[in-house]
Scaffold this motif. Sequence first.
Motif, PDB file in Angstrom:
ATOM      1  N   GLY A 105      -1.011  13.238 -20.018  1.00 14.22           N
ATOM      2  CA  GLY A 105      -0.285  13.992 -19.533  1.00 14.22           C
ATOM      3  C   GLY A 105       0.705  13.085 -18.186  1.00 14.22           C
ATOM      4  O   GLY A 105       2.009  13.525 -18.232  1.00 14.22           O
ATOM      5  N   MET A 106       0.118  12.372 -17.458  1.00 11.34           N
ATOM      6  CA  MET A 106       0.796  11.560 -16.601  1.00 11.34           C
ATOM      7  C   MET A 106       1.814  10.767 -17.302  1.00 11.34           C
ATOM      8  O   MET A 106       3.067  10.632 -16.680  1.00 11.34           O
ATOM      9  N   LEU A 107       1.529  10.318 -18.265  1.00 14.37           N
ATOM     10  CA  LEU A 107       2.644   9.396 -19.119  1.00 14.37           C
ATOM     11  C   LEU A 107       3.616  10.470 -19.502  1.00 14.37           C
ATOM     12  O   LEU A 107       4.883  10.043 -19.565  1.00 14.37           O
ATOM     13  N   ALA A 108       3.110  11.624 -20.381  1.00 16.10           N
ATOM     14  CA  ALA A 108       4.146  12.392 -20.752  1.00 16.10           C
ATOM     15  C   ALA A 108       5.183  13.218 -19.990  1.00 16.10           C
ATOM     16  O   ALA A 108       6.286  13.293 -20.365  1.00 16.10           O
ATOM     17  N   THR A 109       4.735  13.221 -18.562  1.00 15.28           N
ATOM     18  CA  THR A 109       5.780  13.654 -17.619  1.00 15.28           C
ATOM     19  C   THR A 109       6.262  12.517 -16.562  1.00 15.28           C
ATOM     20  O   THR A 109       7.088  12.922 -15.854  1.00 15.28           O
ATOM     21  N   ASN A 110       5.717  11.445 -16.923  1.00 17.40           N
ATOM     22  CA  ASN A 110       6.487  10.414 -15.885  1.00 17.40           C
ATOM     23  C   ASN A 110       6.065  10.635 -14.527  1.00 17.40           C
ATOM     24  O   ASN A 110       7.021  10.604 -13.661  1.00 17.40           O
ATOM     25  N   ALA A 111       5.030  10.943 -14.247  1.00 19.31           N
ATOM     26  CA  ALA A 111       4.353  11.606 -13.007  1.00 19.31           C
ATOM     27  C   ALA A 111       4.785  10.534 -11.860  1.00 19.31           C
ATOM     28  O   ALA A 111       5.014   9.343 -12.215  1.00 19.31           O
ATOM     29  N   GLY A 112       5.049  11.183 -10.605  1.00 16.90           N
ATOM     30  CA  GLY A 112       5.519  10.287  -9.528  1.00 16.90           C
ATOM     31  C   GLY A 112       4.267  10.201  -8.596  1.00 16.90           C
ATOM     32  O   GLY A 112       3.285   9.503  -9.040  1.00 16.90           O
ATOM     33  N   GLY A 113       4.373  10.733  -7.345  1.00 20.09           N
ATOM     34  CA  GLY A 113       3.305  10.684  -6.594  1.00 20.09           C
ATOM     35  C   GLY A 113       3.756  10.047  -5.126  1.00 20.09           C
ATOM     36  O   GLY A 113       4.984   9.991  -4.793  1.00 20.09           O
ATOM     37  N   SER A 114       2.829   9.692  -4.563  1.00 18.03           N
ATOM     38  CA  SER A 114       2.899   9.463  -3.023  1.00 18.03           C
ATOM     39  C   SER A 114       3.132   7.565  -2.976  1.00 18.03           C
ATOM     40  O   SER A 114       3.499   7.423  -1.977  1.00 18.03           O
ATOM     41  N   ASN A 115       2.964   7.103  -3.864  1.00 16.73           N
ATOM     42  CA  ASN A 115       3.213   5.360  -3.703  1.00 16.73           C
ATOM     43  C   ASN A 115       4.320   5.048  -4.684  1.00 16.73           C
ATOM     44  O   ASN A 115       4.423   3.844  -4.669  1.00 16.73           O
ATOM     45  N   VAL A 116       4.855   5.904  -5.074  1.00 14.94           N
ATOM     46  CA  VAL A 116       6.183   5.296  -5.734  1.00 14.94           C
ATOM     47  C   VAL A 116       7.224   4.604  -4.854  1.00 14.94           C
ATOM     48  O   VAL A 116       7.802   3.563  -5.398  1.00 14.94           O
ATOM     49  N   LEU A 117       7.273   4.699  -3.598  1.00 17.67           N
ATOM     50  CA  LEU A 117       7.843   3.820  -2.719  1.00 17.67           C
ATOM     51  C   LEU A 117       7.573   2.398  -2.928  1.00 17.67           C
ATOM     52  O   LEU A 117       8.441   1.634  -3.028  1.00 17.67           O
ATOM     53  N   ARG A 118       6.446   2.057  -3.237  1.00 14.63           N
ATOM     54  CA  ARG A 118       5.811   0.678  -3.292  1.00 14.63           C
ATOM     55  C   ARG A 118       5.748   0.493  -4.765  1.00 14.63           C
ATOM     56  O   ARG A 118       6.212  -0.863  -5.171  1.00 14.63           O
ATOM     57  N   TYR A 119       5.311   1.264  -5.806  1.00 19.50           N
ATOM     58  CA  TYR A 119       4.825   0.751  -6.930  1.00 19.50           C
ATOM     59  C   TYR A 119       5.511   1.160  -8.041  1.00 19.50           C
ATOM     60  O   TYR A 119       5.335   1.142  -9.299  1.00 19.50           O
ATOM     61  N   GLY A 120       6.553   2.252  -7.852  1.00 18.57           N
ATOM     62  CA  GLY A 120       7.418   2.842  -8.935  1.00 18.57           C
ATOM     63  C   GLY A 120       6.564   4.278  -9.575  1.00 18.57           C
ATOM     64  O   GLY A 120       5.596   4.476  -9.121  1.00 18.57           O
ATOM     65  N   ASN A 121       7.361   4.839 -10.447  1.00 18.56           N
ATOM     66  CA  ASN A 121       6.851   5.895 -11.059  1.00 18.56           C
ATOM     67  C   ASN A 121       5.898   5.568 -12.210  1.00 18.56           C
ATOM     68  O   ASN A 121       5.797   4.288 -12.395  1.00 18.56           O
ATOM     69  N   THR A 122       5.359   6.549 -12.780  1.00 13.95           N
ATOM     70  CA  THR A 122       4.356   6.042 -14.109  1.00 13.95           C
ATOM     71  C   THR A 122       5.008   4.969 -14.810  1.00 13.95           C
ATOM     72  O   THR A 122       4.198   4.014 -15.154  1.00 13.95           O
ATOM     73  N   ARG A 123       6.232   5.117 -15.397  1.00 18.70           N
ATOM     74  CA  ARG A 123       6.667   4.454 -16.313  1.00 18.70           C
ATOM     75  C   ARG A 123       7.010   2.893 -15.911  1.00 18.70           C
ATOM     76  O   ARG A 123       6.724   1.995 -16.764  1.00 18.70           O
ATOM     77  N   ASP A 124       6.923   2.752 -14.786  1.00 25.34           N
ATOM     78  CA  ASP A 124       6.906   1.442 -14.011  1.00 25.34           C
ATOM     79  C   ASP A 124       5.634   0.728 -14.065  1.00 25.34           C
ATOM     80  O   ASP A 124       5.551  -0.516 -14.112  1.00 25.34           O
ATOM     81  N   LEU A 125       4.676   1.355 -14.554  1.00 24.53           N
ATOM     82  CA  LEU A 125       3.362   0.829 -14.253  1.00 24.53           C
ATOM     83  C   LEU A 125       2.788   0.655 -15.913  1.00 24.53           C
ATOM     84  O   LEU A 125       1.620   0.516 -16.168  1.00 24.53           O
TER      85      LEU A 125
END
Lengths: 468, 468
Positions: free
Chosen positions: A137-157
């Motif tokens: 589900g995290m991938l299907a929604t490209n989840a964000g969250g609290s560390n996007v500032l440093r590490y990006g959204n799900t797709r960036d990982l």
Amino acid sequence: MILDDLTAALGADCVTTGADMAPWCRDWTGQHAWTPLCVIRPRDTAGVSDALRLCNAARVPVVPVSGNTGLAGGTLGEGAVMLSLDRMNRIREIRSDARLAVVEAGVILSTLHTAAEQHGLAFPMTFGARGSCMIGGMLATNAGGSNVLRYGNTRDLVLGIEAVLADGRVVNLMSALHKDNSGLNLKHLLIGSEGILGVITAAVLKLVPRPRAFATAMVAAPGLPQALRLLNRLQEATGGAVEAFEYMDRVFMDRYAEMHPEAQEPFDTRFDVNLLVEVGATAPRDVESDADGVIPVAAYLEGVLADLLEEGAVLDATVAQSEAQRRAFWARREAAAEITMSRKPIVLCDIAVATDRVAVFLEAMQGRLAGLDAGAVAINVSHLGDGNVHYSAWPSRDDAGLKDAITEAVEDEVLRLGGSFSAEHGVGVAKLNSMRRRKDPVALAAMRAIKAALDPNGILNPGKVLPG
Amino acid sequence: MILDDLTAALGADCVTTGADMAPWCRDWTGQHAWTPLCVIRPRDTAGVSDALRLCNAARVPVVPVSGNTGLAGGTLGEGAVMLSLDRMNRIREIRSDARLAVVEAGVILSTLHTAAEQHGLAFPMTFGARGSCMIGGMLATNAGGSNVLRYGNTRDLVLGIEAVLADGRVVNLMSALHKDNSGLNLKHLLIGSEGILGVITAAVLKLVPRPRAFATAMVAAPGLPQALRLLNRLQEATGGAVEAFEYMDRVFMDRYAEMHPEAQEPFDTRFDVNLLVEVGATAPRDVESDADGVIPVAAYLEGVLADLLEEGAVLDATVAQSEAQRRAFWARREAAAEITMSRKPIVLCDIAVATDRVAVFLEAMQGRLAGLDAGAVAINVSHLGDGNVHYSAWPSRDDAGLKDAITEAVEDEVLRLGGSFSAEHGVGVAKLNSMRRRKDPVALAAMRAIKAALDPNGILNPGKVLPG
């Protein structure tokens, strides 16, 4: 008929009907309830493939689901086959030298956190639902969250994925590479597609060095511009090591204190602008404590806070003195969904504007909300560091027209400021109206053409993402 | 007929035919030459839209081109309308607070570098062709380069794009946001699609803080495993601030010295494993020189090098003492295409494997190349930090069968090691065979379905990327 076929293909223990379907008959927000035809829980990719092939041939709608913690109604499945990935929960491999994990869609996010930690690494995506949400589900929604500032959204990982298309064909894009340009990027097309193009069954995820030390503080600021000054000053002092920069307003702080009277408050008084700030450090020079036991990364944070206190840009600050205190700060922030949804009726918004426009947006909304409903109360939690605002309103009466008008007002202001009506929760069914009214019509037409090309019978998660 | 229509729509000064088309009749590698129907050079997005609408109606093939520096033959345009973006060369806006630039497709990469610098920022994508390549081609191919290790590929630096679809409709995805989930991700689908789905006309690009200081060295190592030890040690010491980690083999060093006798050599003798290493520093603590004038970031690099010299994992090292010396190190590395293509016949490969498998790959190829052609010479330049190897071979005779056999051997070894046959140069026409033979067939079928959905008449860059 399709039930028999699915049972024959997957085995009776993988097909659930009747009362046992309860966990898959409602969403986490409690806003939606439905009755699926059945729930299937395949054990492997071959099972997912078989199921989709059969459903596609029979033109039966399929709704993929993993942790079912979404906030946009993406798993509504009235009369559908619900395809749960929860049994595909293996961490297939962690390669610490290559800093990657190969995981199946049903792995719970916090399970991956723990596994990565055991290798001295971290999977940096995190948010409130981490104890029950799953990778699929995290991938299907490209989840964000609290560390996007440093590490990006799900797709960036994500380095690679495996997915099953509507007709059951398996597409293997399980690359472990940082450079791979071989044709159209189906990986990024499938990530964030909310199950309307295919079912993601496995992924290769990036891991990062685990910060050896954190410096975490609750900070009160006189306003949002001063909060941004703090962010920029901290980024400069640490060379961009700010992991989280979260904003909670006074209404949120009040409500949290009410619902969690046992929790220690960060300040002696209540403020309008409350920030949870966290800096992570990986380099030895930032974590080796000096003769006085002071860790450099904490010294940077305290130095910047002291400067800004003097300038009047910070009103109060409490730096966490222990891991327990740090966790208490985070527990408050991560109760966001619980606190926000503790009152009904509610209008939930998940919008994004540039970081320097959050203040303008909130100010404009103050007037517009009051104009629509003098008794309405707004509550705000924001990933201020990336401009993502969870703006919610509790209207004084349960009136669909009023709720729609509030949503429209939010979107008006957001688009006026060049923002997005949908930041990190996805579209699901919650934002179909917004997609219809606000999304670039050519983009919408292109999405429909792609959907028709990859799922010609329209069996995958019908009625989601793309307005009819 | 189409010529008249294009001239009427765009104006005669935007339509070129005959001898004036010369710059658009060959590719940079000199491997391909062709004769277009005409070259059109629209001044704005509306012009691109008009042209595509007309060509689509007339079923005339269109080949988009910007800097024409590609290495995979992606701009071959026999009989086609070549659509050059070179006149759309405005930097529309730089917003330094939001750290972004809004640029048109015809902006030359080095022009953007300079503009960002004037705002104290950097656009970190860089590679040898930066003085003539343009943003449009960089996005269309998802270019890589030397700083991917720290900043990612082109797509990781793009917030939003504007593109024109095959039928002339303009799709506006010019988001300036770090979180934006509103339907299928067309941005990532168009980036790297090499002009077969649409023509990218403008983009919102991320800028980053400009490093205040660099520490740059040429290092000789006894082997690639020791080189990796150096990389990991440096990443740890600097908290991940290594910007570039480039490998050049002895054949490359010899050939460069031959062709640039004026250039100062980095070492007194020649080595097999030569590395260009660069660390960038943005935080004040890393750039403020001490009483002796030593900058901390240089001290970290020198410290790690000294340790590894003692361990025997480094044979020799020269740290740049001036910006001129740093630039000379880079000039050698950035001559890669020139040096590699200085001999013909040539087999050019652009592959990726995990960083810890580069050595295995090169060793395996030594035997296989000799087995195919005892007189062949291999030359290697690699972005070792991200596993991207530019493996080239100069066969002893110009024989299409032999060249194909060498390519096949490279791809066998790469796929055996879980790598990719196409890392950063794209597919174009150069890798059509590789796509046919090596790409996951379901992925290929999905790509074809998407292509047919978005460009039903097949006018956009026909014959590229997807094998017929």
